[in-house]
Design an enzyme around this catalytic site. Sequence first.
Site, mmCIF file in Angstrom:
data_model
loop_
_atom_site.group_PDB
_atom_site.id
_atom_site.type_symbol
_atom_site.label_atom_id
_atom_site.label_comp_id
_atom_site.label_asym_id
_atom_site.label_seq_id
_atom_site.Cartn_x
_atom_site.Cartn_y
_atom_site.Cartn_z
ATOM 1 C CG HIS A 298 -1.950 1.043 1.215
ATOM 2 N ND1 HIS A 298 -1.674 2.354 1.519
ATOM 3 C CD2 HIS A 298 -3.266 0.997 0.887
ATOM 4 C CE1 HIS A 298 -2.788 3.065 1.384
ATOM 5 N NE2 HIS A 298 -3.765 2.268 0.994
ATOM 6 C CD GLU B 93 -5.472 1.888 -2.989
ATOM 7 O OE1 GLU B 93 -6.657 1.998 -2.687
ATOM 8 O OE2 GLU B 93 -4.560 1.948 -2.157
HETATM 9 P P1 PGA Z 1 -9.311 6.320 0.405
HETATM 10 O O1 PGA Z 1 -8.200 5.175 0.684
HETATM 11 O O2 PGA Z 1 -10.537 5.631 -0.105
HETATM 12 O O3 PGA Z 1 -9.526 6.960 1.739
HETATM 13 O O4 PGA Z 1 -8.717 7.250 -0.588
HETATM 14 C C1 PGA Z 1 -8.040 4.114 -0.184
HETATM 15 C C2 PGA Z 1 -6.899 3.251 0.290
HETATM 16 O O5 PGA Z 1 -5.956 3.758 0.876
HETATM 17 O O6 PGA Z 1 -6.879 2.033 0.088
#
Ligand code: PGA
Length: 256
Positions: A100, A174
């Site tokens: 992540h 992401e």
């Molecule tokens: P968020 O986080 O939806 O708050 O942007 C997503 C994540 O970090 O997996």
Amino acid sequence: MSKHYVFVANWKMQLSYAQTILYCRKNHQELKALAALPHIQQLIICPTMPAINAVKDLMQDTSVLLGAQDCSCFSAGPYTGEVSAKSLAEIGCAYCLVGHSERRIFFGETDARAAQKIDELLNEKIVPILCVGETYQEYCSGLTQTVLENHLRALTENIRAQNRIVNQLLCAYEPIWAVGTGIVAVPEVIEPVLRFMHAWFLRECPQIQKVTCLYGGSLDEKNIQKMISIKELDGFLVGGASLDFQKFKNMLSYGL
Ligand code: PGA
């Protein structure tokens, strides 16, 4: 609606142990019903590490699955503070996030480390959820695919070198500029990235039999509806919006 989506709720370190239990107790019946909706392939909750066991017990009569937010890259030994994939498997974790952006930014996690963690998880039959994504600067410089290639290469080389057959991998796009910022990537940005990811895995690592591609970054009950136009999208990784049960419920029930 014909598609079945995977939903992953990443609660990060936002809720304490007690707050996590309260959330799950309070919303247990609704979570049970939501997880059983026909368009939901899997509902996976990733709570704070000490609460995983208790949440698993609370959700035992539901189809909600449990995930961890991280694991050690070592199997066992003198690694103070680390939690092994074996322990996660023993407490009933079916999934685990790896790489992540918050782990990469705040804890120096590298692609090589992420690949080692995935090894550990696969040894324990836990499905890894690999997170990949570029910074805003990299996005503006047209470097998204280059960054993603670097994230994916360490993993695919490792799998190939071991001649390992992998049943399933979840891979979440992401973009760092979208995580927790309130700025969601638009389908026009997400679609080619997911197409690229699918093509990469097919070409570079056919040993992975099923790749499930997710998007994550500032998703909420309004913007999630725009995402159904994305053909290659198999699910969502939701941070902030999953902490507000009403919002999360809307996303799961009528968001799509
Ligand atoms: P968020 O986080 O939806 O708050 O942007 C997503 C994540 O970090 O997996």
